[in-house]
Motif scaffolding. Structure first.
Motif, short mmCIF file in Angstrom:
data_model
loop_
_atom_site.label_atom_id
_atom_site.label_comp_id
_atom_site.label_asym_id
_atom_site.label_seq_id
_atom_site.Cartn_x
_atom_site.Cartn_y
_atom_site.Cartn_z
N PHE A 169 -1.46 49.93 -3.91
CA PHE A 169 0.00 49.84 -3.93
C PHE A 169 0.60 50.53 -5.16
O PHE A 169 1.74 50.98 -5.12
CB PHE A 169 0.46 48.38 -3.83
CG PHE A 169 0.24 47.83 -2.45
CD1 PHE A 169 0.91 48.39 -1.36
CD2 PHE A 169 -0.65 46.80 -2.22
CE1 PHE A 169 0.69 47.91 -0.07
CE2 PHE A 169 -0.87 46.32 -0.94
CZ PHE A 169 -0.20 46.88 0.13
N TYR B 201 0.86 54.05 -3.98
CA TYR B 201 1.97 54.09 -3.03
C TYR B 201 3.32 54.09 -3.77
O TYR B 201 4.21 54.91 -3.49
CB TYR B 201 1.84 52.87 -2.11
CG TYR B 201 2.94 52.69 -1.09
CD1 TYR B 201 3.16 53.63 -0.08
CD2 TYR B 201 3.74 51.55 -1.10
CE1 TYR B 201 4.15 53.44 0.88
CE2 TYR B 201 4.73 51.35 -0.16
CZ TYR B 201 4.94 52.30 0.83
OH TYR B 201 5.92 52.10 1.77
N THR C 270 7.89 46.82 2.19
CA THR C 270 6.42 46.89 2.28
C THR C 270 5.82 45.52 1.97
O THR C 270 4.92 45.05 2.68
CB THR C 270 5.87 47.94 1.29
OG1 THR C 270 6.56 49.16 1.51
CG2 THR C 270 4.38 48.15 1.47
N TYR D 136 1.36 57.53 7.49
CA TYR D 136 1.41 58.71 6.63
C TYR D 136 2.64 59.57 6.93
O TYR D 136 3.30 60.06 6.04
CB TYR D 136 0.11 59.52 6.77
CG TYR D 136 -1.04 58.76 6.22
CD1 TYR D 136 -1.17 58.54 4.84
CD2 TYR D 136 -1.99 58.19 7.06
CE1 TYR D 136 -2.21 57.78 4.33
CE2 TYR D 136 -3.03 57.43 6.56
CZ TYR D 136 -3.14 57.23 5.19
OH TYR D 136 -4.16 56.48 4.69
N MET E 172 5.50 57.84 5.38
CA MET E 172 5.57 57.99 3.92
C MET E 172 6.18 59.34 3.54
O MET E 172 7.04 59.43 2.67
CB MET E 172 4.19 57.85 3.30
CG MET E 172 3.82 56.39 3.07
SD MET E 172 2.15 56.20 2.51
CE MET E 172 2.22 56.90 0.89
#
Lengths: 545, 239
Positions: A66, A69, A93, A225, A228
């Motif tokens: 994370f 991320y 999230t 993905y 993101m």
């Protein structure tokens, strides 16, 4: 003055009762991780050390992920003047992660706890019992939220744009966000319980709900993905959407990064959602938690349909029935099997993209497929709770004329067959979809099967060492047991190690020989583990009570 | 049929059963009485091969439960004090599973399931999941599963708890029938009236030690079993 005294005395009494209930909840959770040896009341120091190391490892891995991320999102958003969106996305999230971690077990923890009847018979308000159960769900959600929001706060500090208040509020989110995820989990649990009380098709309902959730999970996972990249490049338009459809998280982000008063709206909304859900649940807790268990309809069965089976088949069927009768067992122990059966469909859809990618980086697909199949198989942990799941009914197999070897073989075989079928289907399907040829398919099958045997044997060996038979809710056995955690982590490491080794020796050895070598190593470890189970494992099983 | 010699079982420092010796012969209903925590369940579990013990010997039909557990277990049936059965199975599937393990022939298992399920009044419930059963129904199902392979020795821990009067009566009849056919029964109970009327022999245990055993007449003399039990327990406490 008297009124105040009465109020404080009542409050003290409530706190005392509630404290007792919470202690019971947490000691039950703790007893799974640190089982007390019968009649000694002492916890093993070795176990304590293993758990501590494992917990640190798990937490470190998740926090690391994370952190990456958060780092990926923080800079683009802050540069575009959308720092609030960074917090909103991290908050969402955290909500998703804590929801995934609690949604499958909330129904069982609240409505199917083995001691519901006992507690409800005591002079305790049903609301207290409910709240103590909800708080244990909150505790889990809190833990998961912290793994997302703490790295988010650290990345925010590193970015240099922070204010003391923004850091403080991102830490406060660790306490506030779980209120919302627990509210959502509890609401779903309530809907399931309500449906369960009105239908005779209980198993079907559970499976439908679980499959629906799994479907959403798969879609989300496959898009992560893409999502993101989309988030990082389309911050402004996402911001508008977020404001429209996820207003609380707009307030959370905007409140943390810009104007703190917006955070109050977010906190108020979370508290309101939690309180409303608690009110709804408390109104029906007594009736739903005491609804008749099992099928209500009388099913006439005749002995004419009885068929006999051999000893091993009978034990195997018993293991299969146990597995398929419990949605918690299927979803926690056999998730990988379902994923392996679904993934070839996704592979067929994205075939050209995957082929393009492998061509670009110039690597052969077979070893990647092998590593991928093994990694997914590492989440199959059926055998790791197969002893614990016997629970208090373990006396049955222990009093029957069955050797421990027969019992353990059945447990091992069920894992091997369940995971083996999934591995077989996925390996052949991947092979056909990507046209890797018969030899490579055979290699994949050999690798997959040897890994299945290894993980089955390892899980069973762990469960023999760390059995949890005194559970009140089966979730404790299939999800929270030490053997489950050790098995899944070790299996993942075993699946990853060959990939790391291959990156170093890949140019020295062809992938065919490498896969054969890995298969051989897996086979040797499996043989050693099975040998261990049929010697020491049998002795451990015979002494279980 | 069942010979227990110098049985000793310890839990840590606590001795649960201390040098206990008993012999149950074919045709005998043997009652095992004692206060809570006296060591009855520990002894029974050790006899069934569920619990390992520290010292002594348990022989079933001349075979040691330690060295030949499977041979011994194939001759006995065990009924625990709390029937935690497989909740995920229906009653019928559970009985079929037990029959498979004991290799009971299909014809024989059908006959016995029909006979006993009607006798205990649960034939209409056999299709339901055990999780929906009441305590009494579970107890009845456990009794049927214990009888389904026609055991030579029936070992029961508080078998009458949870049974309705009719089922309790049926069970007593069955116990006598098993003994008349050359089998034996070893069971624990707190219901002294039942023990007095049903048992050929009785053993009284206190704090893991056998304090009296023998035929009902020998143990009881001219008094009631309840009087003797209370007297023996009190005497023992005074020593």
């Amino acid at each position: 003055m008297t009124l105040l005294k009465t109020f404080s005395l009542n409050l003290l009494k409530i706190m005392k009762i509630f404290n007792t209930l919470l202690k019971k909840q947490f000691s039950e959770m703790l007893s799974v991780f640190f089982p007390v040896k019968k009649n000694t009341q002492k916890r093993s120091t070795a176990q304590l050390a293993i758990y501590t190391v494992l917990m640190v490892y798990v937490v470190a891995v998740f926090i690391g992920l994370f952190f990456i991320y958060a780092n990926f999102l923080c800079e683009p958003f802050c540069s575009a003047g959308l720092a609030w969106l960074y917090f909103s996305i991290m908050g969402l999230t955290a909500l998703a992660i804590s929801l995934i971690g609690t949604v499958f077990i909330t129904y069982i923890m609240i409505y199917k706890a083995g001691d519901n009847d006992q507690l409800l018979s005591m002079p305790l308000p049903a609301g207290y019992i409910l709240l103590s159960r909800i708080i244990s769900v909150y505790f889990m959600a809190f833990f998961m939220t912290a793994m997302v929001m703490l790295p988010a706060a650290v990345v925010w500090i590193i970015s240099g744009r922070f204010t003391i208040l923004s850091v403080l509020l991102s830490v406060v989110s660790i306490f506030i966000i779980p209120l919302l995820s627990v509210a959502l989990s509890c609401l779903l649990a309530w809907v399931i319980a309500l449906l369960m009380s009105k239908t005779t098709h209980k198993t079907l309902i559970t499976v439908i709900f679980s499959m629906l959730f799994l479907g959403v999970y798969f879609i989300g996972y496959s898009k992560i993905y893409e999502a993101m990249s989309f988030i990082a490049t389309n911050g402004e338009s996402i911001g508008k959407q977020l404001k429209l459809f996820a207003y609380p998280f707009y307030c959370m982000g905007y409140g943390t990064a810009e104007k703190a008063q917006y955070y109050l709206i977010f906190a108020a909304l979370c508290i309101l959602a939690f309180s409303l859900v608690y009110l709804i649940l408390s109104k029906t807790f007594l009736s739903l938690s005491t609804a008749k268990k099992g099928e209500n309809k009388r099913l006439a069965v005749k002995t004419e349909n009885l068929k006999s089976s051999g000893l091993q088949i009978a034990l195997f069927k018993k293991e299969a029935r146990r597995f398929f009768s419990s949605s918690a067992y299927v979803l926690n122990g056999g998730m990988g099997c379902i994923i392996l059966l679904v993934l070839p469909v996704f592979a067929a859809i994205y075939k050209s993209k995957i082929n393009e990618m492998t061509a670009q980086i110039n690597i052969t697909l077979t070893p990647i497929l092998g590593a991928f199949v093994c990694f997914i198989l590492s989440t199959v942990i059926i055998s790791a709770s197969s002893v614990s799941i016997e629970g208090k009914s373990i006396w049955i197999i222990k009093s029957l004329p069955l050797s421990a070897k027969d019992v353990l073989t059945a447990k091992l075989m069920f894992h091997i067959v369940a995971a083996g079928i999934s591995a077989l289907v996925s390996c052949v399907a991947f092979g056909v979809i990507f046209q890797i040829g018969a030899v490579d398919i055979a290699l994949l099958l050999l690798l997959g099967f040897s890994y299945v045997v290894l993980t089955a044997a390892f899980g069973l060996a762990m469960n023999l060492h760390f059995p949890a038979l005194d559970w009140k809710s089966e979730v404790v056995a299939v999800k929270q047991g030490a053997s489950v955690m050790i098995s899944i982590l070790t299996s993942m490491i075993i699946a990853i190690v060959p990939v790391i080794v291959y990156t170093f020796i890949g140019n020295l050895l062809s992938y065919v020989w490498f896969l054969l070598l890995v298969t051989a190593v897996f086979a040797v470890i499996s043989a050693a583990l099975i040998g261990y189970i049929f010697s020491n494992g049998i002795r451990i099983f015979e002494n279980l009570n | 049929m069942l010979r227990i010699t110098d049985l000793t079982k310890k839990y840590g420092d606590k001795t649960a059963v201390d040098n206990l010796s008993l012999q149950i012969n074919p045709g005998e209903i043997y009652g095992f009485i004692g206060h809570n925590g006296a060591g009855k369940t520990t002894t029974i579990k050790a006899c069934c091969g569920i619990l390992d013990f520290d010292r002594g010997e348990i022989l079933i039909d001349g075979k040691s439960i330690k060295t030949s557990p499977l041979e011994c277990k194939s001759k006995i049936a065990y009924l625990p004090d709390n029937p935690d059965l497989y909740d995920f199975m229906s009653g019928m599937k559970y009985l079929n599973f037990i029959s498979d393990i004991f290799s009971v022939g299909v014809k024989e298992r059908k006959e016995l399931i029909d006979k006993y399920s009607v006798m205990f009044g649960i034939s209409n419930e056999l299709g339901q999941l055990i999780s929906s059963y009441s305590h009494g129904m579970k107890q009845k199902l456990a009794i049927i599963s214990a009888l389904i392979h026609s055991p030579r020795l029936l070992i029961m821990d508080e078998p009458f708890v949870g049974l309705d009067p009719k089922a309790a009566h049926q069970l007593k009849e069955i116990m006598r029938e098993i003994c008349d056919n050359g089998g034996a029964i070893f069971f624990s109970t707190h219901v002294l009236d039942v023990a007095e009327r049903l048992c050929d022999k009785v053993a009284i245990i206190k704090s893991g030690r056998l304090i009296k055993s023998g035929t009902m007449e020998e143990v009881r003399g001219d008094d009631s079993l309840e009087d003797v039990f209370l007297e023996l327990v009190e005497d023992n406490e005074n020593i």
